[in-house]
Design a protein around this motif. Structure first.
Motif, PDB file in Angstrom:
ATOM      1  N   THR A   1       0.845  -1.182   0.000  1.00 30.16           N
ATOM      2  CA  THR A   1       0.000   0.000   0.000  1.00 30.16           C
ATOM      3  C   THR A   1       0.888   1.241   0.000  1.00 30.16           C
ATOM      4  O   THR A   1       1.631   1.487   0.965  1.00 30.16           O
ATOM      5  CB  THR A   1      -0.915   0.035   1.237  1.00 30.16           C
ATOM      6  OG1 THR A   1      -1.739  -1.138   1.246  1.00 30.16           O
ATOM      7  CG2 THR A   1      -1.798   1.270   1.218  1.00 30.16           C
ATOM      8  N   LEU A   2       0.851   1.994  -1.070  1.00 32.41           N
ATOM      9  CA  LEU A   2       1.712   3.154  -1.174  1.00 32.41           C
ATOM     10  C   LEU A   2       1.166   4.319  -0.356  1.00 32.41           C
ATOM     11  O   LEU A   2      -0.052   4.474  -0.233  1.00 32.41           O
ATOM     12  CB  LEU A   2       1.854   3.583  -2.632  1.00 32.41           C
ATOM     13  CG  LEU A   2       2.995   2.920  -3.418  1.00 32.41           C
ATOM     14  CD1 LEU A   2       2.770   1.421  -3.541  1.00 32.41           C
ATOM     15  CD2 LEU A   2       3.148   3.552  -4.782  1.00 32.41           C
ATOM     16  N   PRO A   3       2.047   5.150   0.202  1.00 28.87           N
ATOM     17  CA  PRO A   3       1.588   6.287   0.993  1.00 28.87           C
ATOM     18  C   PRO A   3       1.024   7.417   0.154  1.00 28.87           C
ATOM     19  O   PRO A   3       0.354   8.310   0.667  1.00 28.87           O
ATOM     20  CB  PRO A   3       2.862   6.738   1.715  1.00 28.87           C
ATOM     21  CG  PRO A   3       3.960   6.355   0.778  1.00 28.87           C
ATOM     22  CD  PRO A   3       3.510   5.058   0.165  1.00 28.87           C
ATOM     23  N   VAL A   4       1.302   7.386  -1.151  1.00 27.61           N
ATOM     24  CA  VAL A   4       0.822   8.418  -2.074  1.00 27.61           C
ATOM     25  C   VAL A   4       0.453   7.752  -3.392  1.00 27.61           C
ATOM     26  O   VAL A   4       0.825   6.608  -3.654  1.00 27.61           O
ATOM     27  CB  VAL A   4       1.903   9.494  -2.323  1.00 27.61           C
ATOM     28  CG1 VAL A   4       2.197  10.287  -1.063  1.00 27.61           C
ATOM     29  CG2 VAL A   4       3.177   8.873  -2.878  1.00 27.61           C
ATOM     30  N   ASP A   5      -0.266   8.468  -4.227  1.00 31.46           N
ATOM     31  CA  ASP A   5      -0.583   7.997  -5.573  1.00 31.46           C
ATOM     32  C   ASP A   5       0.606   8.317  -6.470  1.00 31.46           C
ATOM     33  O   ASP A   5       0.828   9.468  -6.851  1.00 31.46           O
ATOM     34  CB  ASP A   5      -1.840   8.699  -6.093  1.00 31.46           C
ATOM     35  CG  ASP A   5      -2.213   8.254  -7.498  1.00 31.46           C
ATOM     36  OD1 ASP A   5      -1.493   7.421  -8.083  1.00 31.46           O
ATOM     37  OD2 ASP A   5      -3.222   8.754  -8.029  1.00 31.46           O
ATOM     38  N   GLU A   6       1.386   7.294  -6.788  1.00 32.06           N
ATOM     39  CA  GLU A   6       2.637   7.515  -7.506  1.00 32.06           C
ATOM     40  C   GLU A   6       2.430   7.950  -8.951  1.00 32.06           C
ATOM     41  O   GLU A   6       3.376   8.355  -9.628  1.00 32.06           O
ATOM     42  CB  GLU A   6       3.505   6.255  -7.458  1.00 32.06           C
ATOM     43  CG  GLU A   6       3.154   5.165  -8.458  1.00 32.06           C
ATOM     44  CD  GLU A   6       1.994   4.287  -8.021  1.00 32.06           C
ATOM     45  OE1 GLU A   6       1.906   3.147  -8.519  1.00 32.06           O
ATOM     46  OE2 GLU A   6       1.167   4.718  -7.207  1.00 32.06           O
TER      47      GLU A   6
END
Length: 206
Positions: free
Chosen positions: A15-20
């Protein structure tokens, strides 16, 4: 804070901390020993989660050519070639605050900027393409995996209060987060909109 030993410690999430694939910002605190482990050390990385081949990666790391310099590195997914920001000298002793902003979008490249202890680092911007949102991605703290079957480039030190936003933070917001060296909770810091996409206390209770 969470301590990383520079040998085999890291944290990873799918789960990424931001929308890459679009604009984002991250901010966190770090501390390093007076004599850190020699070599390339990763603070954090966003990458397409592959053990080999050509894939995009966005990373912030200390580099081997002097253990008090760091830079952004972004691979383009073609042959593993990389674009790198100019190296930045920073204090080793004590806690330091880092904030990164990237205004790339899925349709256009953008610019990544670095702030150290609330101060924008002039001349260190890096032209940055958005990562591929269709690929399986991973979020790493304290290590990265780039063409390796196992992680590498481990960080030696402590990381705390890692936060992410799906937008570009303003310079005034970053100054407020730094708060003259006194860490604040980014969810309710005066002058910062409380719209975080992720917040990791890094070992502290919520």
């Amino acid at each position: 804070s969470v301590a990383f030993d520079g040998v085999n410690d890291y944290a990873k999430s799918s789960t990424l901390p931001v929308d890459e694939s679009g604009a984002f910002s991250v901010a966190f605190w770090y501390q390093r020993p007076s004599s850190p482990v020699a070599g390339y050390e990763t603070l954090f990385a966003l990458s397409e989660d592959s053990s080999a081949g050509n894939y995009r990666m966005w990373a912030l790391a200390f580099v081997a050519a002097g253990q008090s310099v760091f830079r952004i590195q972004v691979t383009d997914g073609v042959g593993g070639s990389a674009a790198q920001s100019n190296t930045i000298w920073t204090t080793i002793a004590g806690w330091n605050h880092l904030a990164i902003t990237c205004d790339a979008t899925s349709g256009a490249a953008g610019t990544s900027k670095i702030y150290v202890n609330g101060a924008y680092q002039t001349g260190k911007d890096l032209a940055t393409a958005a990562l591929d949102s269709s690929a399986s991605s991973a979020f790493w703290i304290g290590a990265m995996r780039f063409g390796y079957s196992t992680p590498g480039n481990y960080f030696d030190g402590n990381i705390d209060e890692f936060s992410g936003w799906d937008r570009v933070l303003s310079a005034s917001e970053i100054t407020a987060l730094y708060n003259s060296g006194d860490p604040t909770d980014p969810r309710n810091t005066a002058g910062v909109t409380g719209d975080l996409s992720a917040y990791y206390r890094m070992g502290d209770a919520v």
